[in-house]
Design a protein around this motif. Sequence first.
Motif, PDB file in Angstrom:
ATOM      1  N   ALA A 299      -0.625  -1.544   4.451  1.00 52.62           N
ATOM      2  CA  ALA A 299      -1.369  -1.258   2.582  1.00 52.62           C
ATOM      3  C   ALA A 299      -0.860   0.299   2.009  1.00 52.62           C
ATOM      4  O   ALA A 299      -0.611   1.685   2.039  1.00 52.62           O
ATOM      5  CB  ALA A 299      -2.123  -2.435   2.598  1.00 52.62           C
TER       6      ALA A 299
ATOM      7  N   SER B 114      -1.272  -3.481  -1.668  1.00 49.29           N
ATOM      8  CA  SER B 114      -1.290  -2.918  -0.951  1.00 49.29           C
ATOM      9  C   SER B 114      -2.979  -2.607  -1.080  1.00 49.29           C
ATOM     10  O   SER B 114      -4.188  -2.342  -0.078  1.00 49.29           O
ATOM     11  CB  SER B 114      -0.954  -1.000  -1.252  1.00 49.29           C
ATOM     12  OG  SER B 114       0.037  -1.032  -1.146  1.00 49.29           O
TER      13      SER B 114
ATOM     14  N   SER C 237       5.835  -0.029   6.069  1.00 49.46           N
ATOM     15  CA  SER C 237       5.420   0.567   5.059  1.00 49.46           C
ATOM     16  C   SER C 237       6.785   2.048   4.321  1.00 49.46           C
ATOM     17  O   SER C 237       6.813   2.058   3.529  1.00 49.46           O
ATOM     18  CB  SER C 237       4.379   1.487   5.585  1.00 49.46           C
ATOM     19  OG  SER C 237       4.690   2.444   6.662  1.00 49.46           O
TER      20      SER C 237
END
Lengths: 317, 608, 307
Positions: free
Chosen positions: A197, A137, A114
């Motif tokens: 995500a 995502s 991320s």
Amino acid sequence: MLRFTIRRLLGAIPLLLGVSVLSFAFMQLAPGGPDALFARNARMTTAQLEQIRHNMGLDRPVPEQLLVWIGNLLRGDLGMSYAQYRPVSQVIGDVFPNTVVLMAAGLTISLAASLGFGILAARNPYGVFDNVTSFFSYFGLAMPVFWFGLMLQLLFAVHLGWLPSAGMYSAAGGGGLGDLLRHLALPAFTIAIGSIAGWSRYVRSSTLEQFGQDYVRTARAKGLAEQRVVRGHVLRNALIPFVTVVAIDAPLYLTGAVLTETVFSWPGMGRLFYDSLTVRDYPVLMGTLMLGAALIVAGNLIADLVYGVLDPRISLR
Amino acid sequence: MIDPISRPDRFAAGAAPEPRTLDELVQARIDGRLSRRGLLRRAVALGFAAPVIGVMLHAAGDVAAAAPARQDKQPIPVTGPTKPAGEAQTGGTVTVGSNSEPDTLHPYITQLVAASDVIWGMMDGLFTYDSEQKLAPRLATAYSISDDGLTYTFTLREGVSFHNGDAFTGEDVVNSWKIIMNPDFGAFNQNGWDKIDDITVDGSTVTMRTTEVYAPFLSYVADTRICPSSAIAKGVDVFKQEFGRAPIGTGPFTFGEWRAKEQITLDKFDGYWGEPAHLDRIIYRIVPDDNTLMVQLRTGEVQACGSGAGIPPTRVDEALGFDTIDVLQHATLGWNHIDLKNVDFIRMTKVRQALDFATPSKDIIEKLLKGRALPSVADQAPGSWAFDPDIQPRPYDLEQAKQLLAEAGLTPGDGGVLQGKIPTDDPQVGDGEVKPFEIELWFVSGNTDNERIAQVVAQSWNSLGVKTTVKNQDISTIWGPEGYQFTPQMTGALFGWFNGNDPTDAYYWNSSQIPSTPTGSGGNLPAYFHHYNFQEEIDKLTTAGDATTDQEARKQIYFQIQELLHEEVPVIFIDWEVAFPGVAKNIGGFWPSAFNYLLWNAGEWYLT
Amino acid sequence: MTVSTASGAPPADRAALAGLAPDLTARKPRGPWRLALERLRRARLALLGLVVLLALCLAALFAPVLAPYGENEIDLFNITALPSAEHVLGTDDLGRDELTRLLYGGRVSLMVGIAAALLSAGVGIGVGAAAGYYGGWIDAALMRFVDVMLAFPAIFLLLILFSMRGSSVGGVILFLGLFSWMWLARIIRGEFLSLKQRDFAEAARAVGVPDGRIILRHLLPNVIAAIVVSTTLNMAYAMLSEAALSFLGFGVPPDVPTWGNMLNAARPYYTVQPQLAIAPGLTLTVAVLAINFVGDGLRDALDPHRS
């Protein structure tokens, strides 16, 4: 700082007490009881049944059971497992480390991914990379985690045979780090997908926000290398809110573990919980609930503290 | 399977529709209408995520190979230990797969087959049941029964030592008896042992004096694992906890290691009294998911499975295609049935018979269970000496069912649901209030086979005008005081009973086994509200069965019971489960059966 | 999504809600063209989401018309059949048509999502409004309760409840709703605390407008964006949670077709019959995706900070 920490720690106690009382109340909703299985087992007499109920303490009034349970809890005693005939702390202690391994691996993957995706996407907003990551995502957030796990299992374990489909180590000759990593790959990625995500979108937007700040423009105007701008200023400020999000979300991996561990037969807390459900092992169920709650409370506490440490503008009282 | 007939038809119908859904895509790929790249492009266009596309590609490629095609091969009935070609080796490891983890390895408190499977490899009883349902000598070499049937004398084997070095003596038998009967200990099964009045030890002779003639005595007592006195002496709690995690026995394998939710390791015991084990190690691997078990059997990671955790009947065809293992087959002592609560219309014999006629047991066995179960007409296992082979199951016959229901006074009412007067004093005569025939059909949550069976049965009963609702609950609730059996509604419940090695069945039918309250014990639940109309007769027979020691005489009694049960249908017998152990082609000496637990002869297993 | 199905409030939920008042990306100064382009793209996604969602709802609504077979039509001669002309998606473990189940499954899955989200919005508004408007001990008590609820590992609790009490569609809706209102309550409380100090609220109170009216007419309209966004996210959360619980065997009763139950039923066969697992999972993913797009679009449309 110390006073703040102590105050927050003390504040967690009534919270956990509240959780424990509510949990106990929920347990009382259950019809039947842990002894119901004994009653329908061939070769068990009524007298034997009474004795077992007495040994379990089930013949006492409910409020007394509650008080005994909370009293024991305060002393750190979670009681005896009905199904395994040994202390709950041992039962949980056997499998908790395995879940920690899974959670840690998942966290590592999703932090790395991320941060990487989020910052790169923010570098060139609405560019190709940004659009691709945001597309995935959306998918990552919309997929049921267990289904994603099943699909990974189907593809990589069943059809391609690249990775083992279940377990933590191979049966014979297993136990090495390589063996562990091979078993870990699919479940860790599964448990991480949702937060990759969610977090990468978060990192992207908070990084973008920093790029827009005056100090960044100043730094750039001064002719600082982009790398230094990013590392020296943007990251630090962008990460403060992110750290708190991570600290709050991380304990929830424990609950995500129920599904992931079921799909991948991982020998952890989730499996323990699921197995205990089917045999009505109340003490283990209660112990798991309390451990989960404690982790969530601890995560929130860490989030508060980290926020205080990283952001000097917040004064801790 | 791709249907060879429908395929040309589809092409004949003109241009196939543009594939839109995933499966259309896969089908298009299979049909050859789409190239691999075309499939990919369209899939991406439809927005499928990468792993899904990967799965699709494989589904399209493997679909014909993976389809559960009808196998020519059939499971091999177990007639003796496996004898693979090749030289027997000493040493090696065998990994056994199981879908459940033992709760504890304590022989006196475990409730799980999985635990007994493991314990049987480490601990001995005075005797043990072999795979032909005969008692084979272990810690005792011989036994005799006094003429009055009350005193049992065992001759103990000499020179036997426990894994911890203790010598085995008669005192171990006495102490095992005492701890089993100790109420604070809470042994799970006191059967047989509770009939003992006194045990005396004289050297290598142990004499047990019992209080009544009890035919199943040996089947329980002689087959109980014996614990060392030194472990029992540690006190109730320690004995329960420590022994349950690391048992000490006299068997060919010692306890090695237990990694929770993963595996239990057993190591060869060098001081074993008999011929030492061929294998060095047995790993009991916990594989909770059937798909995983199948994969691991195929890859050889798991080399054997059986007993409580064999190959699921519905996946036998798939397993027959693996070249790593042989699929074996043997009967079990487990019978699936629909337990009919003896209330309202169900009290009438004709109604119960009608429901039996309306239950498509044959279709259930052949279609739903893919022929991997045996028909059932009563409560004795096919293959057991007490089984009566002459009784034929009722055919699936809705016309007969309708007629019987009409004879019982039931006529169609609102919405086609049958209604009539319920019986009051005489269970066979409807003379009470008018009620619709509405029945709940229960099964235990999570039992997928029974879930499917329940839905099929419900559909059939509904077609008769018996309004049937399928319901489920978890196992503890269903057997608890708020379970179906204590509500006034008419109910059926689909579940399995497991018989013991002895044919005794008083537990199921005798009026002494009707629970006195919803929290009481006993297996005769359907008769909780009303005794059966044949209660007196079945009480007499089941009591006589327990009190008769001559096997031939007992056999006649159990034949009578089976005929009575078939005639009266207190429960609808669905099927006898068949077990499908799997074993690697290079394992010899493997001999599973219904009468003992998987590792009962693990000392004789070998690799070639 | 790992965390969201499992927790009381999914992280994305929180991220989105946190971004509500000041959307972080929104502050970035950019050219008017860029902004317009971005909003157009988002609007297009939202529109797409809406169309897909409506299509799914209509398909579910008209399932009896559209479905080629009966909802519970068992065909023992055709168990786990592969896709064919008669059964486009094959049949399940009871020989029921998979496409039919998928259509009927949408009814329950979507209903669970909508009903649970509405329930959660109701409770969240009630608790948040009461705490924020009245303040004092009411606020303190309600917020401590919120803390306790947030500390619960929700999926554990739901599993215990359903495994012990048995389950029904109503029960699933009720409990999913009751375990997902806390973040909305917190946000509304926070907004109310500051809003009630504002002139218009003070003035309304001064002239004796009843509390209920002030809350409904003056304060609530200011937090409508938070409510709408939270409700769409909760709908997605409820649908995913229902699927997760049903997949574990403790959700909606197994004879009721839902996407989660279909996944549960497919599990023993998914290695040989992948379409039984792929179809319901993919449909659920698409449905949740559509809801999330709509949610984002609504946020953009309703956000007062972005005129």
